[in-house]
Design a protein around this motif. Sequence first.
Motif, PDB file in Angstrom:
ATOM      1  N   THR A 621       0.844  -1.202   0.000  1.00  0.00           N
ATOM      2  CA  THR A 621       0.000   0.000   0.000  1.00  0.00           C
ATOM      3  C   THR A 621       0.876   1.247   0.000  1.00  0.00           C
ATOM      4  O   THR A 621       0.618   2.223  -0.722  1.00  0.00           O
ATOM      5  CB  THR A 621      -0.910   0.019   1.251  1.00  0.00           C
ATOM      6  OG1 THR A 621      -1.596  -1.216   1.369  1.00  0.00           O
ATOM      7  CG2 THR A 621      -1.924   1.162   1.169  1.00  0.00           C
ATOM      8  N   THR A 625       2.419   2.672  -6.368  1.00  0.00           N
ATOM      9  CA  THR A 625       1.359   3.559  -6.855  1.00  0.00           C
ATOM     10  C   THR A 625       0.793   2.958  -8.142  1.00  0.00           C
ATOM     11  O   THR A 625       1.559   2.400  -8.942  1.00  0.00           O
ATOM     12  CB  THR A 625       1.906   4.973  -7.134  1.00  0.00           C
ATOM     13  OG1 THR A 625       3.041   4.876  -7.978  1.00  0.00           O
ATOM     14  CG2 THR A 625       2.264   5.694  -5.846  1.00  0.00           C
ATOM     15  N   PRO A 626      -0.518   3.038  -8.370  1.00  0.00           N
ATOM     16  CA  PRO A 626      -1.480   3.607  -7.419  1.00  0.00           C
ATOM     17  C   PRO A 626      -1.525   2.783  -6.133  1.00  0.00           C
ATOM     18  O   PRO A 626      -1.253   1.587  -6.149  1.00  0.00           O
ATOM     19  CB  PRO A 626      -2.813   3.540  -8.176  1.00  0.00           C
ATOM     20  CG  PRO A 626      -2.640   2.427  -9.158  1.00  0.00           C
ATOM     21  CD  PRO A 626      -1.191   2.446  -9.559  1.00  0.00           C
ATOM     22  N   HIS A 627      -1.889   3.448  -5.021  1.00  0.00           N
ATOM     23  CA  HIS A 627      -1.907   2.782  -3.721  1.00  0.00           C
ATOM     24  C   HIS A 627      -3.058   1.770  -3.666  1.00  0.00           C
ATOM     25  O   HIS A 627      -4.204   2.089  -3.977  1.00  0.00           O
ATOM     26  CB  HIS A 627      -2.065   3.812  -2.601  1.00  0.00           C
ATOM     27  CG  HIS A 627      -0.929   4.789  -2.557  1.00  0.00           C
ATOM     28  ND1 HIS A 627       0.362   4.425  -2.261  1.00  0.00           N
ATOM     29  CD2 HIS A 627      -0.897   6.138  -2.786  1.00  0.00           C
ATOM     30  CE1 HIS A 627       1.148   5.489  -2.300  1.00  0.00           C
ATOM     31  NE2 HIS A 627       0.411   6.549  -2.621  1.00  0.00           N
ATOM     32  N   THR A 628      -2.730   0.555  -3.251  1.00  0.00           N
ATOM     33  CA  THR A 628      -3.740  -0.513  -3.160  1.00  0.00           C
ATOM     34  C   THR A 628      -3.733  -1.117  -1.766  1.00  0.00           C
ATOM     35  O   THR A 628      -2.771  -0.957  -1.012  1.00  0.00           O
ATOM     36  CB  THR A 628      -3.460  -1.625  -4.192  1.00  0.00           C
ATOM     37  OG1 THR A 628      -2.181  -2.202  -3.909  1.00  0.00           O
ATOM     38  CG2 THR A 628      -3.494  -1.079  -5.622  1.00  0.00           C
ATOM     39  N   GLU A 643      -7.516  -0.732  -5.552  1.00  0.00           N
ATOM     40  CA  GLU A 643      -7.035   0.605  -5.205  1.00  0.00           C
ATOM     41  C   GLU A 643      -7.751   1.108  -3.947  1.00  0.00           C
ATOM     42  O   GLU A 643      -8.948   0.871  -3.768  1.00  0.00           O
ATOM     43  CB  GLU A 643      -7.266   1.573  -6.363  1.00  0.00           C
ATOM     44  CG  GLU A 643      -6.344   1.314  -7.544  1.00  0.00           C
ATOM     45  CD  GLU A 643      -6.441   2.414  -8.600  1.00  0.00           C
ATOM     46  OE1 GLU A 643      -6.789   3.557  -8.230  1.00  0.00           O
ATOM     47  OE2 GLU A 643      -6.163   2.108  -9.778  1.00  0.00           O
ATOM     48  N   SER A 645      -8.757   3.960  -3.158  1.00  0.00           N
ATOM     49  CA  SER A 645      -9.883   4.858  -3.444  1.00  0.00           C
ATOM     50  C   SER A 645     -11.151   4.102  -3.854  1.00  0.00           C
ATOM     51  O   SER A 645     -12.253   4.627  -3.734  1.00  0.00           O
ATOM     52  CB  SER A 645      -9.496   5.855  -4.540  1.00  0.00           C
ATOM     53  OG  SER A 645      -9.115   5.145  -5.721  1.00  0.00           O
ATOM     54  N   ASP A 646     -10.995   2.858  -4.364  1.00  0.00           N
ATOM     55  CA  ASP A 646     -12.164   2.063  -4.805  1.00  0.00           C
ATOM     56  C   ASP A 646     -12.798   1.263  -3.664  1.00  0.00           C
ATOM     57  O   ASP A 646     -13.974   0.904  -3.735  1.00  0.00           O
ATOM     58  CB  ASP A 646     -11.758   1.075  -5.918  1.00  0.00           C
ATOM     59  CG  ASP A 646     -11.411   1.776  -7.220  1.00  0.00           C
ATOM     60  OD1 ASP A 646     -11.811   2.951  -7.370  1.00  0.00           O
ATOM     61  OD2 ASP A 646     -10.742   1.151  -8.068  1.00  0.00           O
ATOM     62  N   TYR A 668     -11.465  -8.186  -9.627  1.00  0.00           N
ATOM     63  CA  TYR A 668     -10.197  -7.753  -9.031  1.00  0.00           C
ATOM     64  C   TYR A 668      -9.276  -8.951  -8.830  1.00  0.00           C
ATOM     65  O   TYR A 668      -9.743 -10.085  -8.607  1.00  0.00           O
ATOM     66  CB  TYR A 668     -10.447  -7.051  -7.692  1.00  0.00           C
ATOM     67  CG  TYR A 668     -11.288  -5.793  -7.833  1.00  0.00           C
ATOM     68  CD1 TYR A 668     -10.682  -4.578  -8.137  1.00  0.00           C
ATOM     69  CD2 TYR A 668     -12.670  -5.841  -7.686  1.00  0.00           C
ATOM     70  CE1 TYR A 668     -11.433  -3.419  -8.286  1.00  0.00           C
ATOM     71  CE2 TYR A 668     -13.440  -4.693  -7.828  1.00  0.00           C
ATOM     72  CZ  TYR A 668     -12.816  -3.488  -8.129  1.00  0.00           C
ATOM     73  OH  TYR A 668     -13.567  -2.361  -8.288  1.00  0.00           O
TER      74      TYR A 668
END
Length: 684
Positions: A621, A625-628, A643, A645-646, A668
Amino acid sequence: MDGNTEELLAPLRKAVKEQGDLVRQLKEEKAPAVDVSKAVAELKARKRVLEAKELALQPQDDLIDRPKLEDTLKRRFFYDQAFAIYGGVSGLYDFGPVGCALKNNIIQLWRQHFIQEEQILEIDCTMLTPEAVLKTSGHVEKFADFMVKDVKNGECFRADHLLKAHLQKLMSDKKCAAEKRAEMDSVVTQLDNYSQQELAELFVKYNVKSPVTGNDVSPPISFNLMFQTCIGPGGNMPGYLRPETAQGIFLNFKRLLEFNQGKLPFAAAQIGNSFRNEISPRSGLIRVREFTMAEIEHFVDPNDKSHPKFQSLADLELTLYSSKAQTSGQSAHKMKLGDAVEQGVINNSVLGYFIGRIYLYLVKVGVSPDKLRFRQHMDNEMAHYACDCWDAETKTSYGWIEIVGCADRSCYDLTCHARATKVPLVAEKPLKEAKTVNVVQFDANKGAIGKAYKKDAKLVMEYLAICDECYITEQERLLNEIGEFTIETEGKTFKLTQDMVSVKRFQKILHVEEIVPNVIEPSFGIGRIMYSIFEHTFHVREGDEQRTYFSFPATVAPYKCSVLPLSQNHEFVPFVQELSEALTRNGVSHKVDDSSGSIGRRYARTDEIGVAFGITIDFDTVNKTPHTATLRDRDCMRQIRAEVSDLPSIVRDLANGVTTWAEVETKYPIFEGQETGRKETTEE
């Protein structure tokens, strides 16, 4: 069931059928009530034996470890006995943070499933109820059990339960003669039918003592199960804490009908606490003194008990245990709702529709469909005013328990309250064509009644104005034969003679007719539903007897999600805060656990309270990037990576039932293990 099982059950089924046939025969022959009661008691006893044997012969792989379940519920403070530091009070419970969240979610889903989807009118009535209301409803007179007291320390016991336990103990003695055992067994089967005097004689005959101290007990007395109080400081208005929520709806019928623009059908609902001063509360949340109910009163035209949405549920298949099956020694069996209504197993489609909706709700909140049935009340169980009544029952370690009742109560309640208050609780139904009807009324001589009864004349006039045709005709016969009749109203008796009242008949053209609606009443015990969910969703992890978890559906889980940083590394903190805020914005209840325990131990902690999903923030995390971050499903323990944000919207959709975990796994990547570690973070 297999052939061997059926072979063992066959003689028990035959015994029930024979007794059921005898009960029907006695009723057809209009045998004395005492003979019918004895035959019905014997039928119930044989039914209990058959059901106990059926339960014993069913596969044992779904048996619940109740001590382990109860330990988890208490240790994680789902609920506990109230006033525990003072020694506790039987039948009263406090819900902790997890239990409170679960209960609120169950109630919220009930509101959505019934009130919102069926456009039901919700009201909230006072719990304090004047005595007059509960006298009219019959609770003051009939809402009682027989009780005995330890003569020395005053401890109370429910009489029938104590007598039954005492006799069963005597019968289990190997020295007990067969003849004596048969006699006591007969007493046990008829416990529901004994009067107060007969119970007293049985206590003396079998020398029943207190099971705790061995002291003598008092003769049985009738104990009303309502909590009595006085309303106001003067003590002039006796009242009770309500024993059910339904009466408040009936009393507000007129206002609700006006709110609904005078149209039938319509339904009203109420969620709230009710109180019953149980003599011997037991079995945890199943028999308590204060409990939450959710009740619906669906008011319908008695001549049109059809539901416009019934066809949408007609193909729904559920387990029905009809009255006929019970008296014939048969088992409950699966049946489509449409067939049950068409064949007359269920009285009407309104009742059938609500049974279907109750089933869908219970399954949605976590009751196992395989451990859920609808049992029809037999004729002798139903109140005299009920047309049909079904109980939703769940199979638990305590046996089958009732969690929802669904009754067609006819027009009993509205009629009783209208008679007592002289307020007509009726609806007007427009007629397609005007019709001429014959009207029969009392014609009161105000002068003569006023002279005879002075200030009470108004009571007499109001009473005469609301009498129906059958009653008027009967009193007219008395007037013609003996020249007088008596009426009783508000505790006073009045004699009326031919010079005070006569009967007039005339015709009237009607464009609307007044009807007293019938009521279909689904009544939910929230505590009992909760307990059933606890048992049906409680599991032990395979290969680890110490790891227990609840597989609550995500929609009712106390917390939808946990947020778990892999360790207490300060670099995880911003991501924890970001996720927590985003989950809150999405309306997702969640729990952050940043304690120092291993991630496996923290998963186990959240599983134990039924948290549906878990987000883990690891070094990938931070480093990539992107942070997951990973998202874990409680039941299968598999994880996906998405991600940051999701993740809040994914959890929100899972919690609201918009998507499923299987669908998420197709969108995913499955998480196999983190690819970076703390060292790489330091190097950067």
